[in-house]
Motif scaffolding. Structure first.
Motif, PDB file in Angstrom:
ATOM      1  N   THR A 241     -22.104  19.550  34.934  1.00 21.91           N
ATOM      2  CA  THR A 241     -20.807  19.591  35.612  1.00 21.91           C
ATOM      3  C   THR A 241     -20.803  18.585  36.752  1.00 21.91           C
ATOM      4  N   VAL A 242     -19.756  17.774  36.817  1.00 21.96           N
ATOM      5  CA  VAL A 242     -19.588  16.838  37.921  1.00 21.96           C
ATOM      6  C   VAL A 242     -18.286  17.175  38.637  1.00 21.96           C
ATOM      7  N   ARG A 243     -18.377  17.280  39.952  1.00 22.94           N
ATOM      8  CA  ARG A 243     -17.194  17.538  40.778  1.00 22.94           C
ATOM      9  C   ARG A 243     -16.991  16.348  41.705  1.00 22.94           C
ATOM     10  N   LEU A 244     -15.803  15.808  41.675  1.00 27.64           N
ATOM     11  CA  LEU A 244     -15.469  14.622  42.459  1.00 27.64           C
ATOM     12  C   LEU A 244     -14.445  14.997  43.531  1.00 27.64           C
ATOM     13  N   TRP A 245     -14.797  14.735  44.783  1.00 28.80           N
ATOM     14  CA  TRP A 245     -13.869  14.965  45.892  1.00 28.80           C
ATOM     15  C   TRP A 245     -13.066  13.685  46.092  1.00 28.80           C
ATOM     16  N   LEU A 246     -11.778  13.771  45.803  1.00 30.64           N
ATOM     17  CA  LEU A 246     -10.929  12.590  45.793  1.00 30.64           C
ATOM     18  C   LEU A 246     -10.339  12.319  47.174  1.00 30.64           C
ATOM     19  N   VAL A 247      -9.828  11.108  47.323  1.00 27.58           N
ATOM     20  CA  VAL A 247      -9.198  10.733  48.600  1.00 27.58           C
ATOM     21  C   VAL A 247      -7.926  11.532  48.838  1.00 27.58           C
ATOM     22  N   THR A 248      -7.394  12.142  47.795  1.00 24.51           N
ATOM     23  CA  THR A 248      -6.204  12.987  47.939  1.00 24.51           C
ATOM     24  C   THR A 248      -6.552  14.398  48.394  1.00 24.51           C
ATOM     25  N   ARG A 249      -7.833  14.621  48.724  1.00 23.13           N
ATOM     26  CA  ARG A 249      -8.336  15.899  49.229  1.00 23.13           C
ATOM     27  C   ARG A 249      -8.216  17.030  48.209  1.00 23.13           C
ATOM     28  N   VAL A 250      -8.536  16.709  46.965  1.00 19.46           N
ATOM     29  CA  VAL A 250      -8.609  17.710  45.902  1.00 19.46           C
ATOM     30  C   VAL A 250      -9.877  17.440  45.097  1.00 19.46           C
ATOM     31  N   TRP A 251     -10.374  18.493  44.441  1.00 17.91           N
ATOM     32  CA  TRP A 251     -11.543  18.360  43.580  1.00 17.91           C
ATOM     33  C   TRP A 251     -11.103  18.027  42.162  1.00 17.91           C
ATOM     34  N   TYR A 252     -11.836  17.108  41.542  1.00 16.87           N
ATOM     35  CA  TYR A 252     -11.632  16.780  40.133  1.00 16.87           C
ATOM     36  C   TYR A 252     -12.934  17.128  39.410  1.00 16.87           C
ATOM     37  N   THR A 253     -12.861  18.015  38.430  1.00 19.44           N
ATOM     38  CA  THR A 253     -14.068  18.564  37.804  1.00 19.44           C
ATOM     39  C   THR A 253     -14.088  18.275  36.311  1.00 19.44           C
ATOM     40  N   ARG A 254     -15.267  17.872  35.840  1.00 15.33           N
ATOM     41  CA  ARG A 254     -15.496  17.696  34.410  1.00 15.33           C
ATOM     42  C   ARG A 254     -16.799  18.413  34.040  1.00 15.33           C
ATOM     43  N   THR A 255     -16.783  19.105  32.908  1.00 15.53           N
ATOM     44  CA  THR A 255     -17.953  19.852  32.446  1.00 15.53           C
ATOM     45  C   THR A 255     -18.301  19.426  31.028  1.00 15.53           C
ATOM     46  N   LEU A 256     -19.576  19.124  30.818  1.00 20.41           N
ATOM     47  CA  LEU A 256     -20.067  18.727  29.502  1.00 20.41           C
ATOM     48  C   LEU A 256     -20.957  19.831  28.939  1.00 20.41           C
ATOM     49  N   HIS A 279     -11.602  10.556  30.560  1.00 23.10           N
ATOM     50  CA  HIS A 279     -10.752  11.391  31.417  1.00 23.10           C
ATOM     51  C   HIS A 279     -10.916  10.902  32.857  1.00 23.10           C
ATOM     52  N   PRO A 280     -10.334   9.759  33.196  1.00 22.72           N
ATOM     53  CA  PRO A 280     -10.551   9.165  34.523  1.00 22.72           C
ATOM     54  C   PRO A 280      -9.914   9.993  35.633  1.00 22.72           C
ATOM     55  N   PRO A 281     -10.562  10.038  36.791  1.00 23.16           N
ATOM     56  CA  PRO A 281      -9.967  10.740  37.938  1.00 23.16           C
ATOM     57  C   PRO A 281      -8.716  10.010  38.411  1.00 23.16           C
ATOM     58  N   PRO A 282      -7.744  10.734  38.945  1.00 17.03           N
ATOM     59  CA  PRO A 282      -6.464  10.109  39.310  1.00 17.03           C
ATOM     60  C   PRO A 282      -6.486   9.332  40.621  1.00 17.03           C
ATOM     61  N   ALA A 283      -7.580   9.380  41.377  1.00 16.37           N
ATOM     62  CA  ALA A 283      -7.619   8.695  42.674  1.00 16.37           C
ATOM     63  C   ALA A 283      -9.060   8.305  42.989  1.00 16.37           C
ATOM     64  N   GLY A 284      -9.238   7.609  44.120  1.00 13.66           N
ATOM     65  CA  GLY A 284     -10.566   7.205  44.540  1.00 13.66           C
ATOM     66  C   GLY A 284     -11.455   8.396  44.876  1.00 13.66           C
ATOM     67  N   ILE A 285     -12.768   8.155  44.856  1.00 16.55           N
ATOM     68  CA  ILE A 285     -13.751   9.233  44.999  1.00 16.55           C
ATOM     69  C   ILE A 285     -14.486   9.070  46.323  1.00 16.55           C
ATOM     70  N   ASP A 286     -14.553  10.164  47.090  1.00 25.02           N
ATOM     71  CA  ASP A 286     -15.278  10.170  48.360  1.00 25.02           C
ATOM     72  C   ASP A 286     -16.637  10.867  48.265  1.00 25.02           C
ATOM     73  N   ARG A 287     -16.754  11.826  47.368  1.00 30.65           N
ATOM     74  CA  ARG A 287     -17.977  12.631  47.286  1.00 30.65           C
ATOM     75  C   ARG A 287     -18.217  13.038  45.838  1.00 30.65           C
ATOM     76  N   VAL A 288     -19.494  13.053  45.440  1.00 28.87           N
ATOM     77  CA  VAL A 288     -19.876  13.410  44.074  1.00 28.87           C
ATOM     78  C   VAL A 288     -20.881  14.559  44.130  1.00 28.87           C
ATOM     79  N   VAL A 289     -20.622  15.593  43.346  1.00 29.20           N
ATOM     80  CA  VAL A 289     -21.537  16.737  43.243  1.00 29.20           C
ATOM     81  C   VAL A 289     -21.825  16.970  41.761  1.00 29.20           C
ATOM     82  N   VAL A 290     -23.100  16.942  41.404  1.00 25.37           N
ATOM     83  CA  VAL A 290     -23.513  17.155  40.015  1.00 25.37           C
ATOM     84  C   VAL A 290     -24.329  18.440  39.948  1.00 25.37           C
TER      85      VAL A 290
END
Length: 319
Positions: A241-256, A279-290
């Motif tokens: 699972t990867v969670r991306l903290w976007l510049v829009t201040r929301v989490w974008y999550t993908r699970t394999l 499935h590209p994230p809709p905005a820039g990424i500030d933080r990555v959590v795997v």
């Protein structure tokens, strides 16, 4: 030497959910020994062999468990014995907060306990067919206890005093295992309860990332660190699972959901990047959590006389 901890009452058990209390109880047990087995939601048995230099005598160890439990608001009984079965039966049946049974005195120490206490440890102390449904095993346990009670047996000592060869001729190996349990003898080894560790790494980016190449360069060392942790535990990644903290201040999550447990950082990175490209994230990424959910690794026995073929993990990934 084994130590059994049985929770008789707890302020935390009344204020927390069952799952949370079980986690806290396991955390308390693992503080003293990494090798433990859950008997039920309120009982655990610890392997304390070789821990004398750290905790002192068995009585000192039991007192330390009591103090730590009281600090956490848990009221428990602790019993130490040379066998798991004797320790668990003592923790269940005796009212003393701390019991230490000397080696060789297991049968005498538990002889006065009521016979029906065996129903509480049957699945733990008696070796049986793991494929048998729990309901069937419980019915068999009740049937055996009723038979013994019809014979006039009331305590574990009564069952232990019966001739073992006569029990074998009447019930086979099952009868012998029942008597061994009543004597506090082992019939199977300790099966450690696995620790549900969280394998997770995080990366704070210096500036927002939008392309996949810079993201992949950040994912590689993260996955290498995770794979190193997994390999030390003899595990591999089953779910990624990867969670991306976007510049829009929301989490974008993908699970394999991986087709097979994988412990290859390059392969994991490739799969993760391909999924993010699809499935590209809709905005820039500030933080990555795997985060990785582990699974046991496959052990492959290679042949000296056959041509090597790709592993199951490689075939599953290619297909």
């Amino acid at each position: 030497m084994f130590a059994s901890v049985h929770v008789a009452g707890s302020r935390r058990s009344r204020s927390l959910s069952g799952d949370q209390f079980s986690k806290d109880f396991l955390s308390l047990a693992r503080y003293f020994s990494p090798r433990l087995e859950m008997v039920d939601a309120r009982t655990v048995v610890l392997d304390v062999t070789g821990l004398r230099g750290m905790w002192g005598s068995p009585r000192a160890f039991g007192a330390a468990v009591q103090r730590k439990a009281i600090e956490q608001g848990i009221h428990c009984r602790v019993a130490l014995a040379a066998t798991r079965v004797a320790a668990v039966l003592s923790a269940y049946g005796r009212t003393d907060v701390l019991t230490v049974i000397k080696p060789g005195r297991e049968a005498t120490a538990i002889a006065t306990l009521p016979l029906d206490i065996l129903a509480r440890v049957a699945n733990f102390g008696l070796q049986g067919n793991a494929a048998t449904p729990v309901e069937v095993r419980n019915r068999n346990v009740s049937r055996m206890i009723k038979i013994f009670q019809r014979w006039g047996l009331a305590t574990l000592g009564d069952l232990a005093a019966l001739p073992r060869d006569a029990l074998f001729s009447r019930f086979g190996t099952e009868g012998v295992m029942w008597q061994k349990c009543a004597c506090g003898e082992e019939s199977q080894p300790l099966v450690p309860t696995p620790e549900n560790r969280l394998f997770e790494v995080a990366l704070d980016l210096e500036w927002p990332v939008e392309g996949f190449e810079p993201l992949a360069s950040g994912l590689r060392p993260m996955l290498e660190s995770l794979v190193l942790q997994l390999s030390r535990e003899g595990a591999a990644a089953a779910v990624l699972t990867v969670r991306l903290w976007l510049v829009t201040r929301v989490w974008y999550t993908r699970t394999l959901q991986l087709p097979a447990p994988i412990c290859d950082s390059r392969m994991l990175c490739t799969l993760l990047v391909l999924d993010l490209k699809s499935h590209p994230p809709p905005a820039g990424i500030d933080r990555v959590v795997v985060t990785v959910i582990p699974a046991p690794t496959r052990i492959t026995q290679f042949s000296l006389f056959e041509k090597a073929i790709p592993s199951i993990e490689q075939l599953s990934t290619l297909l």
